[in-house]
Motif scaffolding. Structure first.
Motif, PDB file in Angstrom:
ATOM      1  N   ILE A   1      20.257  31.866   6.004  1.00  0.00           N
ATOM      2  CA  ILE A   1      21.302  31.396   6.900  1.00  0.00           C
ATOM      3  C   ILE A   1      20.778  31.551   8.313  1.00  0.00           C
ATOM      4  N   ARG A   2      20.673  30.445   9.015  1.00  0.00           N
ATOM      5  CA  ARG A   2      20.130  30.426  10.383  1.00  0.00           C
ATOM      6  C   ARG A   2      21.282  30.507  11.374  1.00  0.00           C
ATOM      7  N   TRP A   3      21.233  31.502  12.239  1.00  0.00           N
ATOM      8  CA  TRP A   3      22.205  31.649  13.326  1.00  0.00           C
ATOM      9  C   TRP A   3      21.503  31.278  14.620  1.00  0.00           C
ATOM     10  N   CYS A   4      22.100  30.373  15.376  1.00  0.00           N
ATOM     11  CA  CYS A   4      21.508  29.979  16.649  1.00  0.00           C
ATOM     12  C   CYS A   4      22.605  29.701  17.657  1.00  0.00           C
TER      13      CYS A   4
ATOM     14  N   ARG B   1      16.405  29.247  22.440  1.00  0.00           N
ATOM     15  CA  ARG B   1      15.322  28.957  21.493  1.00  0.00           C
ATOM     16  C   ARG B   1      15.211  29.976  20.362  1.00  0.00           C
ATOM     17  N   THR B   2      15.647  31.205  20.591  1.00  0.00           N
ATOM     18  CA  THR B   2      15.539  32.222  19.558  1.00  0.00           C
ATOM     19  C   THR B   2      16.631  32.015  18.518  1.00  0.00           C
ATOM     20  N   HIS B   3      16.233  31.969  17.259  1.00  0.00           N
ATOM     21  CA  HIS B   3      17.181  31.861  16.153  1.00  0.00           C
ATOM     22  C   HIS B   3      17.081  33.146  15.335  1.00  0.00           C
TER      23      HIS B   3
ATOM     24  N   ASP C   1      15.801  38.421  10.334  1.00  0.00           N
ATOM     25  CA  ASP C   1      14.506  37.981  10.839  1.00  0.00           C
ATOM     26  C   ASP C   1      14.788  37.077  12.044  1.00  0.00           C
ATOM     27  N   GLN C   2      13.751  36.617  12.719  1.00  0.00           N
ATOM     28  CA  GLN C   2      13.952  35.695  13.822  1.00  0.00           C
ATOM     29  C   GLN C   2      12.853  34.660  13.845  1.00  0.00           C
TER      30      GLN C   2
END
Length: 180
Positions: A148-151, A156-158, A172-173
């Protein structure tokens, strides 16, 4: 004859100091805002990670299937949209990843701040479900693993919440140019 020394700043010196301070401020404000957004993003991703860890522990303690699903209204699971709309944690006795009559809701989390996006890959796009042994499992019975990507729009950092086949989650990032 004694010469007195002047104390203070000339107008030219004062203007030079103000110009340097203004330049530093112009450079620092965007960096500060970006840092604040990155910290908020980290906080949101950690909250979601802790929810998954807690849901897994509840499945182990209660010895029943526990599901976390996307929810826009805090009452039922939604079939579309991302995790940013909020989520529910509930006892999923019939293993259908949907809140049914008699299934107890253990936790409700409301919508996340505007501009934050939480999107999962196909296996974790709308629910994460834990068996009574703590392993992630899809509705079809396969193991459930995914990301699951949080942005934050414009940052730019996810932050990634990564689920492995045993149901364990970690943070993780990555760096990306866009937020979907």
């Amino acid at each position: 004859m004694s010469l007195s020394k002047q104390k203070g700043w000339s107008l030219l010196e004062t203007l030079a100091v103000v110009a340097v301070l203004s330049l530093l401020l112009v450079l620092a404000v965007p960096s500060q805002q970006r840092w604040q957004h990155e910290q908020k993003l980290l906080s949101q991703a950690q909250e979601f990670l802790h929810t998954l860890q807690w849901a897994r522990s509840q499945a182990l303690v209660l010895r029943t299937r526990v599901t976390v699903c996307t929810s826009a209204d805090g009452q039922s699971c939604t079939r579309s949209g991302g995790w940013q709309q909020g989520w529910l944690v509930f006892e999923d006795g019939n293993a259908n990843a949907s809140v049914d009559a008699g299934e107890r809701i253990l936790q409700r989390v409301g919508a996340r701040p505007a501009g934050l996006v939480g999107s999962g890959n196909s296996l974790v796009s709308r629910y994460v479900s834990y068996q009574s042994e703590g392993r992630g499992q899809t509705l079809s019975g396969a193991f459930q693993a995914g990301t699951i990507r949080w942005c934050w729009v414009g940052v730019r950092t996810h932050r990634l919440v990564v689920l492995n086949a045993l149901g364990q989650a970690r943070l993780d990032q990555e760096q990306q140019n866009t937020c979907p």
